[in-house]
Design a protein around this motif. Structure first.
Motif, PDB file in Angstrom:
ATOM      1  N   MET A  72       0.805  -1.221   0.000  1.00 25.99           N
ATOM      2  CA  MET A  72       0.000   0.000   0.000  1.00 25.99           C
ATOM      3  C   MET A  72       0.840   1.275   0.000  1.00 25.99           C
ATOM      4  O   MET A  72       0.305   2.356  -0.277  1.00 25.99           O
ATOM      5  N   TYR A  73       2.106   1.189   0.296  1.00 22.52           N
ATOM      6  CA  TYR A  73       2.930   2.397   0.269  1.00 22.52           C
ATOM      7  C   TYR A  73       3.203   2.838  -1.174  1.00 22.52           C
ATOM      8  O   TYR A  73       3.455   4.019  -1.424  1.00 22.52           O
ATOM      9  N   THR A  74       3.142   1.886  -2.105  1.00 20.30           N
ATOM     10  CA  THR A  74       3.256   2.250  -3.519  1.00 20.30           C
ATOM     11  C   THR A  74       1.893   2.317  -4.197  1.00 20.30           C
ATOM     12  O   THR A  74       1.731   3.020  -5.192  1.00 20.30           O
ATOM     13  N   LYS A 131      -1.265  -2.120   7.962  1.00 22.67           N
ATOM     14  CA  LYS A 131      -1.182  -3.192   6.969  1.00 22.67           C
ATOM     15  C   LYS A 131      -0.499  -2.691   5.702  1.00 22.67           C
ATOM     16  O   LYS A 131      -0.953  -1.723   5.095  1.00 22.67           O
ATOM     17  N   ALA A 132       0.557  -3.373   5.301  1.00 20.98           N
ATOM     18  CA  ALA A 132       1.192  -3.052   4.024  1.00 20.98           C
ATOM     19  C   ALA A 132       0.444  -3.720   2.878  1.00 20.98           C
ATOM     20  O   ALA A 132       0.354  -3.174   1.777  1.00 20.98           O
ATOM     21  N   HIS A 162       6.367   8.110   4.686  1.00 22.32           N
ATOM     22  CA  HIS A 162       5.648   7.501   3.563  1.00 22.32           C
ATOM     23  C   HIS A 162       6.507   7.500   2.297  1.00 22.32           C
ATOM     24  O   HIS A 162       6.609   6.483   1.608  1.00 22.32           O
ATOM     25  N   ARG A 163       7.153   8.623   2.013  1.00 16.01           N
ATOM     26  CA  ARG A 163       7.981   8.709   0.808  1.00 16.01           C
ATOM     27  C   ARG A 163       9.167   7.752   0.869  1.00 16.01           C
ATOM     28  O   ARG A 163       9.515   7.114  -0.128  1.00 16.01           O
ATOM     29  N   ALA A 164       9.776   7.641   2.035  1.00 18.22           N
ATOM     30  CA  ALA A 164      10.926   6.744   2.176  1.00 18.22           C
ATOM     31  C   ALA A 164      10.511   5.286   1.992  1.00 18.22           C
ATOM     32  O   ALA A 164      11.197   4.507   1.315  1.00 18.22           O
ATOM     33  N   THR A 165       9.389   4.915   2.593  1.00 21.76           N
ATOM     34  CA  THR A 165       8.913   3.533   2.466  1.00 21.76           C
ATOM     35  C   THR A 165       8.482   3.245   1.031  1.00 21.76           C
ATOM     36  O   THR A 165       8.741   2.156   0.495  1.00 21.76           O
ATOM     37  N   ARG A 166       7.852   4.216   0.413  1.00 19.59           N
ATOM     38  CA  ARG A 166       7.420   4.069  -0.983  1.00 19.59           C
ATOM     39  C   ARG A 166       8.620   3.827  -1.889  1.00 19.59           C
ATOM     40  O   ARG A 166       8.606   2.938  -2.749  1.00 19.59           O
ATOM     41  N   LEU A 167       9.676   4.604  -1.693  1.00 21.14           N
ATOM     42  CA  LEU A 167      10.883   4.449  -2.504  1.00 21.14           C
ATOM     43  C   LEU A 167      11.522   3.090  -2.274  1.00 21.14           C
ATOM     44  O   LEU A 167      11.941   2.409  -3.217  1.00 21.14           O
ATOM     45  N   LYS A 168      11.597   2.682  -1.011  1.00 21.23           N
ATOM     46  CA  LYS A 168      12.190   1.372  -0.696  1.00 21.23           C
ATOM     47  C   LYS A 168      11.401   0.246  -1.343  1.00 21.23           C
ATOM     48  O   LYS A 168      11.974  -0.661  -1.978  1.00 21.23           O
ATOM     49  N   THR A 224       2.242  -3.493 -14.902  1.00 17.78           N
ATOM     50  CA  THR A 224       1.925  -4.901 -14.667  1.00 17.78           C
ATOM     51  C   THR A 224       2.889  -5.524 -13.667  1.00 17.78           C
ATOM     52  O   THR A 224       2.596  -6.572 -13.100  1.00 17.78           O
ATOM     53  N   ASN A 225       4.032  -4.892 -13.429  1.00 21.39           N
ATOM     54  CA  ASN A 225       5.050  -5.478 -12.564  1.00 21.39           C
ATOM     55  C   ASN A 225       5.195  -4.738 -11.244  1.00 21.39           C
ATOM     56  O   ASN A 225       6.063  -5.048 -10.441  1.00 21.39           O
ATOM     57  N   ALA A 226       4.369  -3.735 -11.019  1.00 17.59           N
ATOM     58  CA  ALA A 226       4.450  -2.943  -9.793  1.00 17.59           C
ATOM     59  C   ALA A 226       3.087  -2.320  -9.551  1.00 17.59           C
ATOM     60  O   ALA A 226       2.145  -2.525 -10.321  1.00 17.59           O
ATOM     61  N   SER A 227       2.978  -1.543  -8.497  1.00 18.80           N
ATOM     62  CA  SER A 227       1.688  -0.964  -8.137  1.00 18.80           C
ATOM     63  C   SER A 227       1.120  -0.093  -9.249  1.00 18.80           C
ATOM     64  O   SER A 227       1.841   0.692  -9.867  1.00 18.80           O
ATOM     65  N   TRP A 228      -0.177  -0.220  -9.447  1.00 20.13           N
ATOM     66  CA  TRP A 228      -0.889   0.555 -10.462  1.00 20.13           C
ATOM     67  C   TRP A 228      -0.642   2.047 -10.278  1.00 20.13           C
ATOM     68  O   TRP A 228      -0.405   2.785 -11.233  1.00 20.13           O
ATOM     69  N   THR A 229      -0.682   2.510  -9.040  1.00 21.26           N
ATOM     70  CA  THR A 229      -0.644   3.950  -8.781  1.00 21.26           C
ATOM     71  C   THR A 229       0.695   4.576  -9.126  1.00 21.26           C
ATOM     72  O   THR A 229       0.763   5.783  -9.403  1.00 21.26           O
TER      73      THR A 229
END
Length: 495
Positions: A60-62, A74-75, A235-241, A386-391
Motif C-alpha cells: 500500500m505504500y506504492t 497493513k502493508a 511515507h515517501r521513504a517507504t514508498r521508494l524502498k 503490470t510489474n508494480a503498483s498501479w498507482t
C-alpha cells in the motif's frame, strides 16, 4: 438531453480518477473538471469486488498516493481499507463534489473544428451530453459488466451454485460446504485461505500453476520510520524502498529467469507440507511472464499445511450433479464452484471513440509515452504497471497530463495529438504479459512500438525521470488556438 462543458472530463472515480483530480486541482488550478462515474460509489475496482479476503496484491505504500500518506499498519491491505482510503482522499481534496454518479459513458466524439470532445452517457433511461477540451480515461482496463468464464461442459447439470468472484452474492452461505475454486491467479490464492476456516473443505483446481511468494502483511521499516519522521517523509521513504525492491526483483527475474525460478520455487517448497507434490507450484513459464501472486504472511501455505485446503492440477472433463470430474478421472465433490477464471480486458473503458467523423479501432492506434495515442487529440488513458503498483504509473500519467495542459496554454495551442502515423517496425501488445486474460484480447487492444516514445516501459524509475524532463513536442502534431474554430484547421508538425 442536457449539455455542459468543462476543460477536463475524467472518466472513473476509482483510485486513478481521484488521484488525477487532485493533480489537476493543484497543478492546473484554473482548469475546470468533472468526474463521470458509472456506478453509484467512489472506489472503482475496490468498491466493485466484494469477495472474501479481497485485498491489494501490491504494497500500500506504492499503491497509495504520494501526496496522501498511508498510515494503516497493513502493508498488504484489505479491500475495505483501500475503499476507505480512496473515499477519504476524495473528501479531503474536494474531488468528491465534482463526481456525477450513475453516468455510464458510451461514446466520445472529437471535433477538430470545435477543439472539443462530445461525450454521451447513459443515466438511467436518459442520455446526458457533456463536452470537454481534454478527455482523461481513468476507468482501468477491466470490464465491470462481465468477467471471463469459459464454457464448461456439463455445467447445466451441476446441482450446486456457480459464482464468479466479480459478482459475489452478499448472501452466499458456504459454512460447512464443499467448495472448488477454479483458477490459480491472485483471486484464487486470496479466496482459498479466506474461506477455508468456514468450509468443510476447499480445493483450488488449476489448469497450470502460478508463481506464488509470501510477503509480510506489515512493514517493519514503515512502522519504525513513522516513529522518527513526519508522516509524509516516512511515507515517501517507504514508498521508494518498496518500489526499489519490487522493480529490482522484476528486473532480476527478466535477466536471470532460471535463478529467479529456483529461488521462488525453493521458497514456496519450504512453506508447504513435506509430502506436497511440487508440480502444483511449478509453472510452465518463466517468472514475470505473468503476474506474480503475493500471499501475505504465507496465509495460503499455512492453510495447505493445516489440511483445510488442497490443490489439484488438472483440466476439467465435465461438471457433474455434485461436483467436477477432471480429465484424469478424479472427482471433486462440490456444493459451490467459484470460477476465478479471470477478468475481461477492454480498451478505453468500452467507450466508442470517433475523431472528426471517423470511428476509431483501438487496435489501429499506438500508445505514446504510456498514456496518449497516435491520432487521438487531447486524450489520455491511464494504464498502470503490470510489474508494480498501479498507482506508481497512474500518478506519473496524471503529472504528465497537467504538464501537457499547461504546455497548451503556454504556447497558444488548442489541442495536440501524437503523430497519427504512430510507430514503425514490429508492433507488440500494449500489455506485455502472456496471461490468458491478455492474450484473449491481444488483437483488440492498442499496440506499442519497439522504441521511444511508442512504448510502455515497466520501470517506474526511468518513467519518473522522463515524466519531469520529457520533450512535450516530441512526435506531436499541434493546432493553434487561433485556427479554431475553422474547418480544416491548420496543424503544425513538430518533429
Amino acid at each position: 438531453m442536457s449539455s455542459d462543458h468543462v476543460d477536463v472530463l475524467i472518466i472513473g472515480a476509482g483510485l486513478s480518477g481521484i488521484g488525477a483530480a487532485h493533480r489537476l486541482s493543484t497543478e492546473c488550478p484554473d482548469k475546470s473538471y468533472a468526474i463521470l462515474e458509472a456506478r453509484d460509489a467512489i472506489g472503482g475496482t475496490w468498491d466493485l469486488f466484494r469477495y472474501p479476503g479481497i485485498r491489494s496484491d501490491s504494497d500500500m505504500y506504492t499503491l497509495s498516493y504520494p501526496f496522501k500518506p498511508w498510515t494503516n499498519a497493513k502493508a498488504i491491505a484489505d479491500g475495505e481499507d483501500i475503499r476507505t482510503y480512496i473515499r477519504d482522499a476524495a473528501r479531503e481534496f474536494g474531488s468528491g463534489e465534482r463526481i456525477r454518479f450513475g453516468h455510464r459513458v458510451t461514446s466520445a466524439a472529437w471535433s477538430s473544428e470545435d477543439a472539443r470532445w462530445t461525450v454521451r452517457s447513459e443515466v438511467g433511461s436518459e442520455t446526458r451530453v457533456m463536452t470537454s477540451s481534454f478527455l482523461y480515461l481513468c476507468s482501468g482496463y477491466y470490464d465491470y459488466d462481465e468477467g471471463h468464464t469459459p464454457d464448461f461442459p456439463g455445467v447445466e447439470d451441476f446441482g450446486g451454485q456457480v459464482v464468479h468472484p466479480q459478482f459475489w452474492p452478499e448472501d452466499l452461505e458456504y459454512d460447512g460446504k464443499r467448495v472448488v475454486v477454479i483458477g490459480s491467479g491472485a483471486t484464487a490464492v486470496t479466496l482459498i485461505p479466506s474461506m477455508a476456516d468456514r468450509t468443510e473443505h476447499i480445493t483450488m483446481l488449476q489448469r497450470s500453476p502460478t508463481y506464488i511468494t509470501s510477503l509480510p502483511q506489515g512493514d517493519k521499516l514503515a512502522s519504525l520510520l513513522r516513529k522518527v519522521l513526519p508522516a509524509g517523509a516516512a511515507h515517501r521513504a517507504t514508498r521508494l524502498k518498496n518500489a526499489t525492491v519490487a522493480i529490482g526483483f522484476y528486473e532480476f527475474c527478466r535477466r536471470f529467469p532460471s535463478l529467479a525460478k529456483r529461488i521462488l520455487l525453493t521458497r514456496a517448497g519450504r512453506s508447504v507440507p513435506g509430502d506436497f507434490d511440487p508440480k502444483h507450484l511449478t509453472p510452465r513459464y518463466d517468472p514475470w511472464d505473468q503476474r506474480l501472486c503475493i500471499v501475505p504472511d504465507g496465509d495460503l501455505f499455512r492453510t495447505l499445511r493445516h489440511g483445510r485446503a488442497s490443490i489439484v492440477t488438472d483440466t476439467i472433463d465435465t461438471f457433474t450433479a455434485d461436483g467436477i470430474r477432471t480429465s484424469s478421472g478424479e472427482h471433486l465433490d462440490a456444493d459451490i464452484v467459484v470460477t476465478a477464471t479471470g477478468l475481461k480486458v477492454v480498451s478505453f473503458g468500452k467507450i466508442a471513440l470517433e475523431v472528426d467523423g471517423r470511428a476509431i479501432d483501438p487496435h489501429d492506434v499506438y500508445v505514446y509515452k504510456g498514456l496518449m495515442f497516435s491520432g487521438l487529440p487531447n486524450l489520455a488513458w491511464c494504464v498502470g504497471y503490470t510489474n508494480a503498483s498501479w498507482t506508481l504509473r497512474a500518478d506519473l500519467t496524471a503529472q504528465y497530463v497537467t504538464r501537457y495542459l499547461n504546455h497548451l496554454d503556454e504556447h497558444g495551442y488548442a489541442f495536440g495529438m501524437p503523430d497519427p502515423a504512430g510507430a514503425s517496425g514490429e508492433p507488440a501488445p500494449i500489455i506485455d504479459l502472456s496471461s490468458g486474460y491478455v492474450q484473449r484480447v491481444a488483437g483488440e487492444l492498442p499496440q506499442q512500438g519497439s522504441s521511444s516514445p511508442w512504448t510502455i516501459r515497466q520501470n517506474w524509475f526511468l518513467d519518473a525521470w522522463d515524466t519531469r524532463r520529457t520533450d512535450l513536442d516530441e512526435a506531436m502534431v499541434w493546432t493553434r488556438a487561433e485556427d479554431v474554430p475553422a474547418s480544416g484547421a491548420a496543424a503544425e508538425h513538430v518533429a
